[in-house]
Enzyme design. Structure first.
Site, short mmCIF file in Angstrom:
data_model
loop_
_atom_site.label_atom_id
_atom_site.label_comp_id
_atom_site.label_asym_id
_atom_site.label_seq_id
_atom_site.Cartn_x
_atom_site.Cartn_y
_atom_site.Cartn_z
CB CYS A 1 -0.95 -0.01 1.19
SG CYS A 1 -2.29 -1.16 0.93
C1 UDX Z 1 -6.18 -4.67 -2.14
C2 UDX Z 1 -6.93 -3.59 -2.87
O1 UDX Z 1 -7.79 -4.08 -3.77
C3 UDX Z 1 -6.00 -2.53 -3.34
O2 UDX Z 1 -6.65 -1.54 -4.06
C4 UDX Z 1 -5.46 -1.94 -2.11
O3 UDX Z 1 -4.71 -0.82 -2.35
C5 UDX Z 1 -4.64 -2.99 -1.40
O4 UDX Z 1 -5.43 -4.06 -1.11
P1 UDX Z 1 -4.94 -6.91 -2.27
O5 UDX Z 1 -6.08 -7.48 -1.50
O6 UDX Z 1 -3.65 -6.74 -1.57
O7 UDX Z 1 -5.38 -5.48 -2.87
O8 UDX Z 1 -4.75 -7.65 -3.64
P2 UDX Z 1 -4.44 -9.16 -3.94
O9 UDX Z 1 -4.05 -9.88 -2.70
O10 UDX Z 1 -3.56 -9.14 -5.12
O11 UDX Z 1 -5.88 -9.76 -4.34
C6 UDX Z 1 -6.64 -9.45 -5.40
C7 UDX Z 1 -7.54 -10.63 -5.77
O12 UDX Z 1 -8.43 -10.21 -6.78
C8 UDX Z 1 -6.79 -11.84 -6.30
O13 UDX Z 1 -7.16 -13.00 -5.63
C9 UDX Z 1 -7.18 -11.89 -7.77
O14 UDX Z 1 -7.22 -13.19 -8.30
C10 UDX Z 1 -8.54 -11.22 -7.76
N1 UDX Z 1 -8.95 -10.59 -9.00
C11 UDX Z 1 -8.10 -9.80 -9.70
C12 UDX Z 1 -10.26 -10.76 -9.45
O15 UDX Z 1 -11.04 -11.49 -8.87
N2 UDX Z 1 -10.63 -10.09 -10.59
C13 UDX Z 1 -9.79 -9.31 -11.29
O16 UDX Z 1 -10.18 -8.75 -12.31
C14 UDX Z 1 -8.48 -9.15 -10.83
C1 UDX Z 2 -0.91 -0.06 5.56
C2 UDX Z 2 -1.78 0.86 6.41
O1 UDX Z 2 -1.29 0.91 7.75
C3 UDX Z 2 -3.22 0.40 6.36
O2 UDX Z 2 -4.03 1.30 7.11
C4 UDX Z 2 -3.62 0.39 4.90
O3 UDX Z 2 -4.93 0.13 4.72
C5 UDX Z 2 -2.76 -0.58 4.13
O4 UDX Z 2 -1.42 -0.14 4.26
P1 UDX Z 2 0.32 -2.41 5.84
O5 UDX Z 2 1.14 -1.94 4.67
O6 UDX Z 2 -0.32 -3.74 5.76
O7 UDX Z 2 -0.85 -1.35 6.15
O8 UDX Z 2 1.24 -2.40 7.14
P2 UDX Z 2 1.81 -1.26 8.11
O9 UDX Z 2 1.74 -1.78 9.49
O10 UDX Z 2 1.19 0.05 7.86
O11 UDX Z 2 3.35 -1.20 7.69
C6 UDX Z 2 3.78 -0.72 6.42
C7 UDX Z 2 5.29 -0.64 6.38
O12 UDX Z 2 5.77 0.40 7.23
C8 UDX Z 2 6.01 -1.92 6.85
O13 UDX Z 2 7.13 -2.18 6.02
C9 UDX Z 2 6.46 -1.57 8.24
O14 UDX Z 2 7.59 -2.31 8.66
C10 UDX Z 2 6.78 -0.10 8.08
N1 UDX Z 2 6.73 0.66 9.36
C11 UDX Z 2 5.56 0.74 10.05
C12 UDX Z 2 7.87 1.32 9.80
O15 UDX Z 2 8.94 1.28 9.17
N2 UDX Z 2 7.79 2.04 10.97
C13 UDX Z 2 6.64 2.15 11.70
O16 UDX Z 2 6.64 2.83 12.72
C14 UDX Z 2 5.49 1.47 11.22
#
Ligand code: UDX
Ligand code: UDX
Length: 428
Positions: free
Chosen positions: A265
């Site tokens: 993200c």
């Molecule tokens: C999600 C959100 O959708 C993204 O916008 C956000 O910023 C981060 O989290 P994420 O859940 O991490 O993404 O994606 P991923 O784990 O890659 O899963 C997407 C799923 O959608 C996959 O299982 C894939 O097969 C499915 N998919 C993809 C569909 O069913 N239809 C499509 O057209 C494309």
């Molecule tokens: C993030 C957001 O927190 C969540 O709200 C959003 O919806 C998806 O993206 P995620 O990426 O799953 O979640 O994990 P997060 O705990 O936010 O960590 C992101 C990255 O930042 C990791 O690499 C983590 O190690 C790093 N991090 C986090 C730091 O380096 N320092 C910190 O204090 C916290």
């Protein structure tokens, strides 16, 4: 309520399982056959605490099932969450092709259905829902938004590694609504959640997600900048940030310095908002600097290591590959850049991670992987710790004594000084 989830990856499945756990009936749709089959076999497709037990529970109770039949999922639900990926394009902007494609398919399915609410869960830039999702839904259903179907944006704030507890205990729920009726339906789904529910316009909700992630990432890059200064002066950045974070105006969260943020993200969302800002003729100086600091941060650990030894032909043990603890996700993990640089410098890399080896090996088959930290550390010339896994907190003197040369550098603060002597951190 009856719910369908379109795209059951990290976010979709965590949301689906969370909603089923609260008693809703959930149908998960995915285009990938193995994803669907695994969910129905109660096997999560990724590692995430609690998901295995909760998935088993809700599938066994008949509250959640998966299908490759989108019409079935839509016809048998009242609300559909769109959680397909929105990856970065080369120029940093988001690739909306999945969201567009899923909206077309959903539109076709809506044709056969009475009133239904579509909820965009995927992270999309402001105006995406109104300019891409809405027209596709109307065109392919032949129906009118606000009259025949509803539309909302409901951003997720789930951290991998604590996705289900974040889902069940959110700080706030944001509902961006096309009209009041759509928002009312979604709010009723969240009845019983003990947190503020904020109702906004669609594009405000889209922007709240980007502004939140940009701010959290800013806190991290700020801490890293302070941490890099601290390191130069022999100060522990963690002690400093503890003192800083206790100020209520700042808060202690997301101030941990280290090797920078990774994951699916922050990097993607910051690049996307930078690209949007530039299209609007704005120069987002702060966010661009946050990304710049983060780009360089993983390499600080290599510079520190190189100040102690020449890396050519040396055996370096790497503990931790996942982008953070409690996940097997390696997307944008700092380990990728660090290991790439070690290889470039001629080092021989051995790596261990409790959950992420399988995914890492698929992409990087050329390094050695070990079954446990001890095997990884044996005869190594230096050790880099790149993920804050709980397992590493228990490492002790005996584990490190098998190293050929005692150089231990942490990229995340994890080792316990009571158990291990002589190690240092990238910012401490
Ligand atoms: C999600 C959100 O959708 C993204 O916008 C956000 O910023 C981060 O989290 P994420 O859940 O991490 O993404 O994606 P991923 O784990 O890659 O899963 C997407 C799923 O959608 C996959 O299982 C894939 O097969 C499915 N998919 C993809 C569909 O069913 N239809 C499509 O057209 C494309
Ligand atoms: C993030 C957001 O927190 C969540 O709200 C959003 O919806 C998806 O993206 P995620 O990426 O799953 O979640 O994990 P997060 O705990 O936010 O960590 C992101 C990255 O930042 C990791 O690499 C983590 O190690 C790093 N991090 C986090 C730091 O380096 N320092 C910190 O204090 C916290």
């Amino acid at each position: 309520m009856k719910i369908s989830i379109i795209g059951t990856g990290y976010v979709g499945l965590s949301t689906g399982v969370g909603l089923a756990k609260r008693g809703n009936r959930v149908i998960c749709f995915d285009i990938a056959r193995d994803v669907v089959e695994k969910i129905n076999r109660k096997e999560p497709i990724f590692y995430e605490p609690l998901i295995s037990e909760m998935l088993t529970d809700v599938v066994s109770k008949g509250l959640l099932k998966a299908t490759m039949d989108l019409d079935f999922a839509v016809i048998n639900s009242d609300v559909s969450f769109l959680s397909v990926p929105t990856p970065s394009k080369i120029d940093g902007s988001i690739d909306t092709s999945y969201i567009r494609g899923a909206s077309v398919s959903l539109g076709k399915a809506l044709k056969k259905k009475g009133y239904h609410v579509v909820v965009v869960k995927s992270t999309v830039l402001p105006e995406t829902t109104e300019n891409i999702v809405l027209p596709a839904l109307e065109k392919f259903s032949g129906k009118k938004c606000g009259k025949d179907f509803g539309l909302c944006v409901n951003p997720e704030f789930l951290r991998e590694g604590s996705a289900l507890s974040d889902f069940l205990k959110p700080d706030r729920i944001i509902i961006g609504e096309f009209d009041k009726k759509s928002g009312d339906v979604l709010e009723s789904l969240y009845k019983g959640f003990n947190c503020p529910i904020i109702r906004t316009s669609i594009k405000t909700a889209e922007m709240i997600k980007y502004a939140s992630n940009a701010f959290l990432a800013t806190k991290i890059s700020f801490s890293n900048e302070m941490g890099n200064l601290c390191k130069r002066m022999g100060i522990d950045a963690y002690e400093v940030m503890r003192g800083v974070g206790l100020d209520k105006r700042i808060s202690p969260h997301f101030l941990n310095a280290g090797i920078g943020f990774g994951g699916s993200c922050f990097p993607k969302d910051l690049n996307a908002i930078i690209s949007k800002a530039r299209n609007l003729g704005e120069t987002p100086i702060i966010i661009e600097s946050v990304m710049k600091t983060n780009y360089n941060q993983p390499l600080r650990i290599i510079e520190l290591l190189k100040s102690k030894m020449d890396l050519k032909g040396k055996k370096i043990s790497v503990l931790g590959l996942a982008f953070k603890a409690d996940t097997d996700d390696i997307r944008e993990a700092p380990s990728i850049k660090i290991i790439g640089k070690l290889i470039e410098e001629g080092a021989i890399v051995s790596a261990y991670d409790p959950k992420a080896i399988k995914r890492f090996r698929e992409k990087y088959p050329q390094i050695n992987y070990t079954k446990n930290p001890r095997e990884c550390l044996k005869d190594s010339d230096a050790c880099l710790i790149l993920t804050d896994w709980e397992e590493f907190k228990n490492l002790n003197e005996r584990d490190f004594n098998t190293m050929r040369n005692r150089i231990i550098i942490e990229g995340r603060k994890v080792l316990n000084p009571k158990n291990v002597s002589k190690f240092e951190g990238v910012c401490w």
